[in-house]
Write an enzyme that holds these catalytic residues in place. Structure first.
Site, PDB file in Angstrom:
ATOM      1  N   GLN A 196       0.823  -1.209   0.000  1.00  0.00           N
ATOM      2  CA  GLN A 196       0.000   0.000   0.000  1.00  0.00           C
ATOM      3  C   GLN A 196       0.854   1.254   0.000  1.00  0.00           C
ATOM      4  OE1 GLN A 196      -2.819   0.059   3.174  1.00  0.00           O
ATOM      5  NE2 GLN A 196      -3.781   1.971   2.545  1.00  0.00           N
ATOM      6  N   CYS A 228      -6.718   0.079   1.672  1.00  0.00           N
ATOM      7  CA  CYS A 228      -6.302  -1.250   2.131  1.00  0.00           C
ATOM      8  C   CYS A 228      -7.370  -2.293   1.826  1.00  0.00           C
ATOM      9  CB  CYS A 228      -5.984  -1.225   3.630  1.00  0.00           C
ATOM     10  SG  CYS A 228      -7.388  -0.797   4.679  1.00  0.00           S
ATOM     11  N   HIS A 232      -8.709  -1.926  10.094  1.00  0.00           N
ATOM     12  CA  HIS A 232      -7.839  -2.169   8.944  1.00  0.00           C
ATOM     13  C   HIS A 232      -8.231  -3.494   8.305  1.00  0.00           C
ATOM     14  CE1 HIS A 232      -4.246  -1.835   6.515  1.00  0.00           C
ATOM     15  NE2 HIS A 232      -3.705  -2.931   7.018  1.00  0.00           N
ATOM     16  N   ASN A 262      -1.271  -8.377   5.841  1.00  0.00           N
ATOM     17  CA  ASN A 262      -1.505  -6.944   5.968  1.00  0.00           C
ATOM     18  C   ASN A 262      -1.128  -6.288   4.630  1.00  0.00           C
ATOM     19  OD1 ASN A 262      -1.374  -4.200   6.482  1.00  0.00           O
ATOM     20  ND2 ASN A 262      -0.418  -4.426   8.494  1.00  0.00           N
ATOM     21  N   TRP A 290      -0.297  -3.488   3.893  1.00  0.00           N
ATOM     22  CA  TRP A 290       0.813  -2.545   3.953  1.00  0.00           C
ATOM     23  C   TRP A 290       2.129  -3.191   3.503  1.00  0.00           C
ATOM     24  CZ3 TRP A 290      -0.170  -0.293   9.549  1.00  0.00           C
ATOM     25  CH2 TRP A 290      -1.278   0.551   9.510  1.00  0.00           C
ATOM     26  N   ASP A 316     -60.319  17.034 -29.949  1.00  0.00           N
ATOM     27  CA  ASP A 316     -60.469  17.755 -31.216  1.00  0.00           C
ATOM     28  C   ASP A 316     -60.459  16.755 -32.377  1.00  0.00           C
ATOM     29  OD1 ASP A 316     -60.487  19.515 -33.296  1.00  0.00           O
ATOM     30  OD2 ASP A 316     -58.399  20.137 -33.064  1.00  0.00           O
ATOM     31  N   ASP A 334     -57.319  13.985  -1.684  1.00  0.00           N
ATOM     32  CA  ASP A 334     -57.012  15.282  -1.066  1.00  0.00           C
ATOM     33  C   ASP A 334     -57.803  15.387   0.233  1.00  0.00           C
ATOM     34  OD1 ASP A 334     -56.209  17.859  -0.514  1.00  0.00           O
ATOM     35  OD2 ASP A 334     -57.587  18.797  -1.951  1.00  0.00           O
TER      36      ASP A 334
END
Length: 729
Positions: free
Chosen positions: A123, A129, A286, A310, A312, A613, A643
């Site tokens: 990392q 991580c 972590h 880990n 890291w 119409d 309503d």
């Protein structure tokens, strides 16, 4: 009642979290994600290579690569350029990064050296991580790894500065194309790197994932499960380790054997604290990868071991079975070799299973299929996938705590057709797993999007309603309890859970915890046997009234007033235009003391004329006007019914029932459109908009039926017919 839960650790595991405890709404907490500081049955479609490409419109990786080679240029990605826009959206970094290609960083750059493995992932200065822990798990399964990382990419042969990676995104596999410019500082990679200075597959994979989400910053903080699913298309299950089943180790072993990806974490004591180091060498808040499980002989006894990593690439457990543990000398030499024991600071270590369950609090397992880990046999599961969305004011009804709107959420009918093949089970049961995933929230972070708190409930449909695909109404949910539901609502990307119910027809209602929260989702249902899952309310029709013979002998006082008002405004021609229609209608509706309204607008009156119409004159005669007035009176009764407080408006959720009462049967997409088109910012619809909506529905249904001469529900229009129809409607 449903309770909103805020995930509290990294990675955010826990479809049914318990610790540190529920946070009831409205004091709903926010997710604390992994991240922060840093010290330095797979579906057959997965195997297809015909992935849609992300980031390069209408050009495949192969086409772009070939073009760069022909022109002898290095590819530069126009959609994820090497500048600050690709890095951060909410901050400016205090130092200036320099974007460099690997040949500018080192000599002899390589894509992969000696195979992609977990030691290639260290990392950098980005709190991702959770993502790197998932990559470490991915490297354990070469088949999966090299679907995410396609073969034949190199810095030596046919190098053109272009690479591509493949990810599962909400039911589809996409190909993400990038250039190889990477952010550096002092000629060192700033983010993920390999422990080999000249190896770059992990850094480029991280860049592709950052592009998928819009920026590197978008990767800060998250759940390992997110990346695991994006690498596999699998489905994740969560375990609170303190409440884990007695055979948890066996479940983990089966997961390893089946190629499932596993991650784990330790709750933070204070939710806002990230990555707090403990005296034992572990780090709270972590994400760790589970990379192996073994049983080792120690002093004549078998000891269950778990291997963790880990991301890291350093900072390891220092207790029993750690790299430097003094008692390794009592472990047989062959056993040490089998466990690959070495004293190296690479972030990977063994610990006993007892120490693992004592220190770690959450475990997540991403199964490549929905095979039950508790079972001794592999099974083939069927899966159905439904995409949907919650729309504010229409289909974002919130959880069951909000009975007035809960019923408006999207509904999915689930038919469990066959019971499980389990001779030991005396009950007739269907096993299935439901996974609800919200879409694009990470990508939209820069727009202020956060994860919604989501969950779902499952109701059994009464037998008399089987096969009826219509949306279940409010009263059904008021008087029927759910048969099953997600254990809680939580702010995670996905909530999943297993269920066992008798064969029958059910309805799944996915929702956010709060109403009015707008977003997209994907709902997956995995079952051991055949199932059918589909969205309810997918028929579109209109009740055609039986034509009544015309009657112009109006004798009541109201009818006589009606004729006199029309004559006064229409004059001798006895026809009225839109302006005159507006005057007639507003004169008539003002006589109704129970109806609060500002009056009809000119645009509404033009739509009304277009509806009736028949001769294309743009005017209405007395007979046409009388027909229109009868419709308005009928629609006015419906409006008054909803309503109830006589405010002159109805809310957009009530509009669904009002439309149905008027004889129009629509699907969710059309109700969403009505809300967007006719509701105000408070999600209210006034009488003028209400009538205008019904006039438009009536007119468009009538026009469609006129064109659909063979009654097959399909019409074909040329551009002139299309424009005539839509411009005058």
């Amino acid at each position: 009642m449903p309770t909103a839960i805020s995930a509290s650790v990294a990675p955010q595991t826990g479809a049914e979290p318990r610790s540190p405890g529920p946070v009831s709404h409205p004091a709903q907490g926010k997710t604390t994600e992994a991240g922060g500081g840093n010290p330095s049955g797979i579906y057959s479609a997965i195997l297809s290579r015909n992935f849609p490409i992300i980031g390069v419109k209408e050009k495949t990786f192969e086409q772009l690569h070939k073009k760069c080679l022909e022109k002898k240029v290095l590819y530069l990605d126009p959609e994820f350029p090497p500048d600050e826009t690709s890095l951060f959206y909410s901050q400016k970094f205090p130092i200036q990064f320099v974007w460099k290609r690997p040949p500018e960083i080192c000599e002899n750059p390589r894509f992969i050296i000696g195979g992609a493995n977990r030691t290639d992932i260290c990392q950098g200065d980005l709190g991702d991580c959770w993502f790197l822990a998932a990559i470490a798990c991915l490297t354990l399964n070469e088949r999966l790894l090299f679907r995410v990382i396609p073969h034949d990419q190199s810095f030596t042969e046919n190098y053109a500065g272009i690479f591509h990676f493949q990810f599962w995104r909400y039911g589809d596999w996409v190909d993400v194309v990038i250039d190889d410019c990477l952010p550096t500082y002092n000629n060192q990679l700033v983010f993920t790197k390999s422990n080999h200075r000249n190896e770059f597959w992990s850094a480029l994979l991280e860049k592709a994932y950052a592009k998928l989400h819009g920026s590197y910053e978008a990767l800060k903080g998250g759940n390992t499960t997110e990346a695991m699913e994006d690498f596999t298309g699998g489905v994740t299950e969560f375990f609170e380790i303190k409440d884990a089943p007695w055979d948890m180790y066996k479940i983990m072993r089966k997961a390893i054997e089946r190629g499932s990806l596993m991650g784990c974490s330790i709750d933070t004591i204070v939710p806002v604290q990230y990555e707090t180091r403990m005296a034992c060498g572990l780090v709270r808040g972590h994400a760790y990868s589970v990379t192996g499980l073994e049983e080792a002989l120690f002093k004549g006894e078998k000891v269950k071991l778990v291997r963790l990593r880990n991301p890291w690439g350093q900072v390891e457990w220092n207790g029993s079975w750690s790299d430097g543990w003094k008692d390794w000398s009592f472990v047989d030499k062959d056993e040490r070799a089998r466990l690959q024991h070495q004293v190296t600071e690479d972030g990977e270590f063994w610990m006993s299973y007892e120490d693992f369950i004592f220190h770690f609090t959450k475990l997540e397992i991403c199964n490549l299929t929905a095979d039950a880990l508790e079972s001794d046999k592999l099974q083939t599961w069927t899966v159905s996938v439904n995409e949907g969305r919650w729309v504010r004011g229409c289909s974002a009804g919130g959880c069951r705590n909000f009975p007035d709107t809960f019923w408006t959420n999207p509904q999915y009918r689930l038919k469990l057709l066959e019971e499980d093949d389990d001779p030991d089970d005396s009950e007739v049961i269907c096993s299935f797993l439901v996974a609800l995933m919200q879409k694009n929230r990470r990508k939209d972070r820069k727009l202020g999007a956060n994860l919604f708190t989501i969950g779902f409930a499952i109701y059994e449909v009464p037998k008399e309603m089987h096969g009826n695909k219509q949306h279940l109404q409010k009263d059904f949910f008021l008087y029927n309890a759910s048969k099953a539901r997600s254990k809680t609502y939580i702010n995670m990307r996905e909530v999943s859970q297993r269920f066992r119910l008798p064969p029958s027809e059910y309805v799944i209602v996915p929702s956010t915890y709060e109403p009015h929260q707008e977003g997209e989702f994907i709902l997956r249902v995995f079952s051991e046997k055949r199932n059918l899952s589909e969205e309810a309310e997918n028929t579109i029709s209109v009740d055609r009234p039986v034509p009544q013979p015309g009657n112009t002998n109006w004798e009541s006082e109201e009818q006589q007033q009606f004729r006199n008002i029309f004559k006064q405004i229409a004059g001798d021609e006895m026809e009225i235009c839109a302006d005159e229609l507006k005057n007639v209608l507003n004169t008539l509706v003002k006589k109704d003391q129970d109806l609060k309204m500002q009056g009809f607008t000119l645009e509404s009156c033009r739509s009304m004329i277009a509806l009736l119409d028949t001769d294309g004159s743009g005017r209405l005669n007395l007979q046409e006007f009388h027909h229109l007035w009868k419709k308005i009176k009928a629609w006015q009764k419906i409006f008054k019914r909803y309503d109830t407080n006589q405010s002159g408006t109805i809310n957009s959720y009530e509009m669904r029932n009002a439309v149905n009462d008027a004889g129009f049967h629509l699907n969710s997409q059309l109700y969403d459109i009505i809300t967007m088109r006719y509701a105000d910012k408070h999600m209210n619809i006034d009488f003028d908009s209400f009538i205008c909506c019904f006039v438009r529905l009536e007119g468009m249904f009538r026009a469609f039926h006129a064109f659909d001469k063979d009654g097959d529900g399909v019409i074909k229009l040329n551009v002139l017919e299309w424009l005539q129809l839509t411009m005058y409607a």
